[in-house]
Design a protein around this motif. Sequence first.
Motif, PDB file in Angstrom:
ATOM      1  N   THR A  24     -66.968  34.153  23.380  1.00 35.54           N
ATOM      2  CA  THR A  24     -67.147  34.099  24.833  1.00 35.54           C
ATOM      3  C   THR A  24     -68.263  35.048  25.262  1.00 35.54           C
ATOM      4  O   THR A  24     -69.103  34.693  26.086  1.00 35.54           O
ATOM      5  CB  THR A  24     -65.828  34.469  25.546  1.00 35.54           C
ATOM      6  N   TYR A  26     -70.787  36.125  23.416  1.00 37.19           N
ATOM      7  CA  TYR A  26     -72.063  35.570  22.976  1.00 37.19           C
ATOM      8  C   TYR A  26     -72.482  34.408  23.864  1.00 37.19           C
ATOM      9  O   TYR A  26     -73.665  34.227  24.168  1.00 37.19           O
ATOM     10  CB  TYR A  26     -71.987  35.092  21.534  1.00 37.19           C
ATOM     11  N   HIS A  27     -71.515  33.603  24.283  1.00 31.72           N
ATOM     12  CA  HIS A  27     -71.833  32.461  25.139  1.00 31.72           C
ATOM     13  C   HIS A  27     -72.406  32.943  26.479  1.00 31.72           C
ATOM     14  O   HIS A  27     -73.396  32.401  26.958  1.00 31.72           O
ATOM     15  CB  HIS A  27     -70.582  31.606  25.358  1.00 31.72           C
ATOM     16  N   LYS A  28     -71.798  33.983  27.075  1.00 36.98           N
ATOM     17  CA  LYS A  28     -72.306  34.518  28.343  1.00 36.98           C
ATOM     18  C   LYS A  28     -73.717  35.065  28.161  1.00 36.98           C
ATOM     19  O   LYS A  28     -74.602  34.817  28.977  1.00 36.98           O
ATOM     20  CB  LYS A  28     -71.379  35.620  28.855  1.00 36.98           C
ATOM     21  N   ASN A  30     -75.804  34.209  25.909  1.00 38.60           N
ATOM     22  CA  ASN A  30     -76.657  33.051  25.645  1.00 38.60           C
ATOM     23  C   ASN A  30     -77.098  32.392  26.952  1.00 38.60           C
ATOM     24  O   ASN A  30     -78.273  32.042  27.124  1.00 38.60           O
ATOM     25  CB  ASN A  30     -75.896  32.060  24.763  1.00 38.60           C
ATOM     26  N   ASP A  70     -77.787  31.276  19.071  1.00 38.32           N
ATOM     27  CA  ASP A  70     -77.159  29.974  18.861  1.00 38.32           C
ATOM     28  C   ASP A  70     -76.605  29.867  17.445  1.00 38.32           C
ATOM     29  O   ASP A  70     -75.494  29.372  17.236  1.00 38.32           O
ATOM     30  CB  ASP A  70     -78.154  28.836  19.119  1.00 38.32           C
ATOM     31  N   ILE A  73     -73.458  31.946  17.215  1.00 34.83           N
ATOM     32  CA  ILE A  73     -72.347  31.274  17.892  1.00 34.83           C
ATOM     33  C   ILE A  73     -71.784  30.177  17.002  1.00 34.83           C
ATOM     34  O   ILE A  73     -70.567  30.040  16.863  1.00 34.83           O
ATOM     35  CB  ILE A  73     -72.784  30.720  19.265  1.00 34.83           C
ATOM     36  N   GLN A  77     -68.012  30.020  15.567  1.00 39.29           N
ATOM     37  CA  GLN A  77     -67.154  28.865  15.831  1.00 39.29           C
ATOM     38  C   GLN A  77     -66.589  28.307  14.525  1.00 39.29           C
ATOM     39  O   GLN A  77     -65.414  27.961  14.447  1.00 39.29           O
ATOM     40  CB  GLN A  77     -67.922  27.778  16.582  1.00 39.29           C
TER      41      GLN A  77
END
Length: 132
Positions: A24, A26-28, A30, A70, A73, A77
């Motif tokens: 989460t 890393y996604h933010k 990103n 990316d 991530i 995952q």
Amino acid sequence: ALRALKEQLRDCQSKLQINDRTITGYHKENMTLKDKLKKMNRLAESKGLPDREALQDRLDAEKERLAARDAQILELQKAAELSEKGKSRAEKELRENLKKATEDLEKVRAEAAKAEQAQKLLEKEVVVLKHK
């Protein structure tokens, strides 16, 4: 053995939660980087900029960072998916071990009951033999 498997299951779940939080984060980050990249692309395409090459270099550097994020991530995952599969496998093992332990316990109880009956019979025979 059952306690160890339960503890192992808790550890797997804990690791999975940590991985989810990390993903989460890393996604933010990103998404923030993607927004910066869009702004830099707009600036780079602007015609009136005096130092277009410097902006292009910064844009390229941000693209590389974004690509690296990316990749991270995706790796996280995959690790989370593997952890989930391991958790399912551990839960299945726990259920099987619990079932086997329950069956073994029932066998031991039955054997103990038979041994107790045999002991009572022997005691009766001893009493009968003593009285003769």
